[in-house]
Design a protein around this motif. Structure first.
Motif, short mmCIF file in Angstrom:
data_model
loop_
_atom_site.label_atom_id
_atom_site.label_comp_id
_atom_site.label_asym_id
_atom_site.label_seq_id
_atom_site.Cartn_x
_atom_site.Cartn_y
_atom_site.Cartn_z
N PHE A 4 -33.22 27.53 -25.37
CA PHE A 4 -33.44 27.09 -24.00
C PHE A 4 -32.13 26.53 -23.46
O PHE A 4 -31.56 25.61 -24.04
CB PHE A 4 -34.53 26.02 -23.95
N TYR A 5 -31.68 27.09 -22.31
CA TYR A 5 -30.37 26.72 -21.77
C TYR A 5 -30.43 25.60 -20.75
O TYR A 5 -29.39 25.03 -20.42
CB TYR A 5 -29.70 27.95 -21.15
N GLU A 61 -33.48 16.03 -11.94
CA GLU A 61 -34.56 16.13 -10.97
C GLU A 61 -34.61 17.52 -10.33
O GLU A 61 -35.69 18.08 -10.12
CB GLU A 61 -34.41 15.05 -9.91
N ASP A 62 -33.45 18.07 -10.01
CA ASP A 62 -33.38 19.39 -9.39
C ASP A 62 -33.91 20.47 -10.33
O ASP A 62 -34.68 21.36 -9.93
CB ASP A 62 -31.93 19.68 -8.98
N LEU A 63 -33.51 20.40 -11.58
CA LEU A 63 -33.94 21.40 -12.55
C LEU A 63 -35.44 21.30 -12.83
O LEU A 63 -36.13 22.32 -12.92
CB LEU A 63 -33.15 21.25 -13.85
N VAL A 64 -35.95 20.08 -12.95
CA VAL A 64 -37.38 19.90 -13.17
C VAL A 64 -38.17 20.45 -12.00
O VAL A 64 -39.19 21.14 -12.17
CB VAL A 64 -37.71 18.42 -13.42
N GLY A 118 -31.28 34.51 -18.46
CA GLY A 118 -30.18 33.59 -18.20
C GLY A 118 -30.54 32.14 -18.39
O GLY A 118 -29.66 31.26 -18.33
N ARG A 119 -31.84 31.83 -18.62
CA ARG A 119 -32.29 30.45 -18.79
C ARG A 119 -32.79 30.19 -20.21
O ARG A 119 -32.77 29.05 -20.66
CB ARG A 119 -33.45 30.14 -17.82
N ALA A 120 -33.28 31.23 -20.87
CA ALA A 120 -33.80 31.10 -22.22
C ALA A 120 -33.81 32.48 -22.87
O ALA A 120 -33.85 33.50 -22.18
CB ALA A 120 -35.21 30.50 -22.21
N ALA A 135 -36.14 25.69 -17.73
CA ALA A 135 -36.78 26.70 -18.58
C ALA A 135 -37.81 26.06 -19.49
O ALA A 135 -38.89 26.63 -19.74
CB ALA A 135 -35.72 27.44 -19.40
N VAL A 136 -37.53 24.87 -19.99
CA VAL A 136 -38.49 24.17 -20.85
C VAL A 136 -39.74 23.82 -20.05
O VAL A 136 -40.88 24.03 -20.51
CB VAL A 136 -37.85 22.90 -21.46
#
Length: 264
Positions: free
Chosen positions: A203-204, A8-11, A29-31, A208-209
């Protein structure tokens, strides 16, 4: 990679990042995405040094055109213009490119280009949604060049099919460079060079996605977190369990010329 953050936090983070323009620095750093060997922005800057009049079609936020113009600062074109169809990007490109004397014109992707016949020595474009070949040919002067990097067929297909399932050939095979070659030639352009490459993307995390699919809207049309929550959650769990999600972009480079009229 920090596995302590919740889905939820990442989204929520992926949803909060602004999507205007074509600045991809947030992904650091994310992708990652490998870049084509021809170095489009750098080479476009080199092409600008011989052009008196230049047009950048579908400029986005103007970031790539601005970089190319910076490489030609010692010998800039006498007239530079750009088109863009999305209002937030029109405003962003205008603010960014004003200091370089670029006129940014709001124009839909499929609309006629609002310029006179044979107005430009050079027409540039990076990742146009579609190319209006008759219009590109019309605004180029005889001997002028269309120099552009296009998204190729089945770009990021592994990611797209995670959300949409297997894609029929008519969809996944769109943007085929040979099909575009035929369209360009039918409009009267000569193809000087048309290299193509397939490039690794990683994608890390799921933020990022989410940001990528919000920014590159044609990958999963009408993408929303609510509509694709199961696929997002499954991909989040996969990344946490096995590491970065790997897909592949495809790119091709158009170097095309409008021939001089043949003498009778």
């Amino acid at each position: 990679m920090d596995n302590s953050r919740s889905f939820e936090d990442l989204v929520a983070e992926g949803l909060a990042v602004p999507t205007e323009g074509w600045d991809f620095s947030w992904f650091e750093g994310r992708a990652t995405e490998a870049r084509p060997s021809w170095g489009y922005a750098r080479t476009a800057g080199d092409r600008l040094t011989w052009a008196n009049t230049v047009l950048d079609v579908q400029t986005g936020g103007g970031e790539v055109f601005d970089f190319a113009l910076s490489r030609a600062a010692a010998q800039p074109p006498m007239l530079a213009a750009a088109t863009e169809g999305w209002p937030p990007n029109v405003a962003k490109a205008t603010a960014l490119l004003r200091s370089r004397g670029v006129v940014v014109v709001a124009a839909a992707e499929d609309a006629p280009l609002p310029f006179a016949d044979a107005a430009f020595d050079l027409v540039l474009s990076r990742h146009p949604v579609r190319s209006n070949w008759p219009e590109i040919a019309r605004v180029l002067r005889p001997g002028g060049t269309y120099f552009a990097q296009h998204v190729g067929p089945r770009s990021a297909v592994e990611l797209v099919e995670h959300f949409l399932g297997p894609q029929p050939e008519g969809v996944s095979g769109a943007r085929d460079p040979e099909r575009e070659r035929a369209e360009a030639e039918a409009a009267g352009l000569e193809i000087v060079n048309l290299p193509a490459e397939r490039l690794r993307m990683e994608f890390y995390d799921i933020a990022a996605v989410v940001h990528f699919l919000r920014k590159v809207i044609w990958m999963v049309p009408d993408f929303t977190v609510e509509a694709y929550e199961p696929q997002l959650r499954a991909l989040h769990e996969q990344i946490e369990a096995t590491g970065p999600f790997v897909t592949h972009s495809t790119r091709h480079l158009f170097d095309a010329r409008k021939p001089h009229a043949r003498r009778a």
